[in-house]
Scaffold this active site. Structure first.
Site, short mmCIF file in Angstrom:
data_model
loop_
_atom_site.label_atom_id
_atom_site.label_comp_id
_atom_site.label_asym_id
_atom_site.label_seq_id
_atom_site.Cartn_x
_atom_site.Cartn_y
_atom_site.Cartn_z
CG LEU A 163 15.48 16.25 71.32
CD1 LEU A 163 16.31 16.51 70.08
CD2 LEU A 163 16.35 15.74 72.45
CG ASP A 164 14.32 20.83 76.80
OD1 ASP A 164 13.29 20.19 77.06
OD2 ASP A 164 15.29 20.92 77.57
CE LYS A 165 11.27 28.27 70.45
NZ LYS A 165 10.61 29.54 70.86
#
Length: 356
Positions: free
Chosen positions: A143-145
């Site tokens: 998942l993106d940050k």
């Protein structure tokens, strides 16, 4: 090929064999020290960490054979990054095969430039030391940050291979909830190619050629004055896929610092709520996959986090809608009662084409 070498602490001393006469220093050392890449060895030479007959050298210096070379081994940031770090992890489910967790916004999943410590991988190694024996500590998707929500981690190599195969065969179901700018007119499917943005290599974009197939199913849950609450199911898993697709559909995610529209017209209370979010309004809400050991399908859900829920409350209040948690629960129950909701044959299909 033979050479004399002695390891003392972090220094290696070796004698260049005659069969490497005429070779560049960096190329010769890459052959003699196969555990290290030529580019890394070159950086050591440039930093003065390699002495040839006691003298500082350059990577392209030619050898004649018989030289004494001292190499100061410097641990790479990549190696140092794979260290356990104790942190609080929101574990949703765990057995001896897999681990499902709820990742908070702001947590980087895997060490990389600028984030060599404090990542989810570091936390996983502390929580489950045996993950050190599994590539990438069992992480099979990211998942993106600043995207929150559910992730599955494999605790064994067979489980990792099983999950990777499921991802490749598109049998892992990942459903996200998000707030998008504007009023999304209808449910549909966005199907494009996604690749590196030709104008900014740090971003992804819909491209006409050379990208990878990307398919996102979009369902509108609720519409507000200038925003929409949506669900997105990933059929593929490209980098920044939902964020790029919603931008291409001219409904970028609220608060998205990379693909969003900071000048989106809306009321001041909503602007304040979006600013307070300090990230894209995107949450991995539901995860479903085949358990690698039991062979049974398992599914998990996690509630909308507090920051996104606050934004939704502001949007609902402004639109004269119920803003309590019971409304969210009602939606969840309705979704659970209809297992065929994501049959694309039930949708109006929208194909987004690349603009010239």
């Amino acid at each position: 090929m033979s050479f004399q070498a002695a390891l003392t602490s972090e220094n290696i001393q070796l004698t260049i064999p005659n069969d490497l006469a005429g070779s560049r220093l960096d190329a010769a050392l890459a052959k003699l020290l196969p555990d290290y890449s030529r580019s890394r060895i070159s950086s050591w030479i440039k930093d003065g960490g390699v002495l040839c007959n006691g003298k500082i050298t350059t990577p392209k210096d030619k050898l004649i054979g018989g030289e004494t070379v001292q190499v100061q081994i410097q641990e790479s940031q990549e190696n140092l990054a794979f260290e356990p770090e104790t942190m609080d992890l929101d574990i949703v489910f765990e057995d001896d095969t897999v681990l499902v967790l709820n990742k908070p916004a702001g947590l980087v999943v895997h060490p990389a430039a600028g984030n060599w410590t404090g990542t989810l991988l570091n936390g996983l190694l502390a929580h489950c030391p045996e993950l050190a024996q599994v590539p990438r500590a069992g992480i099979v998707h990211r998942l993106d940050k600043d995207t929150s929500g559910l992730m599955v981690v494999a605790k064994t190599l067979p489980a990792q291979l099983h999950l990777v195969n499921q991802l490749q065969n598109r049998t892992v179901k990942r459903i996200y909830r998000a707030v998008a700018d504007g009023v999304v007119p209808f449910d549909g499917k966005i199907e494009t190619l996604i690749g590196r943005d030709p104008h900014n290599r740090l971003k992804m974009a819909v491209v006409k050629f050379g990208g990878k197939e990307a398919i996102t199913h979009v369902k509108v849950l609720e519409r507000y004055h200038a925003h929409s609450y949506i669900e997105c199911e990933l059929e593929t898993g490209r980098t920044h896929q939902i964020r790029v697709h919603m931008k291409e559909a001219r409904h970028p995610l609220a608060g998205d610092p990379v693909y969003g529209n900071p000048r989106h017209v809306c009321s001041q209370p909503v602007k304040d709520a979006v600013k307070g979010l300090a990230r894209q309004a995107l949450h991995a809400y539901r995860l479903r996959f085949i358990h690698p050991k039991s062979g049974e399908e398992v599914a998990f859900e996690t509630p909308i986090p507090a920051d996104m829920y606050h934004l939704l409350s502001v949007l609902r209040l402004e639109s004269g809608l119920h803003s309590s948690l019971s409304h969210e629960v009602e939606w969840q129950n309705q979704f659970e009662d209809d297992e065929d909701d994501w049959n694309e044959d039930d949708y109006d299909v929208q194909v987004v084409y690349v603009k010239d």
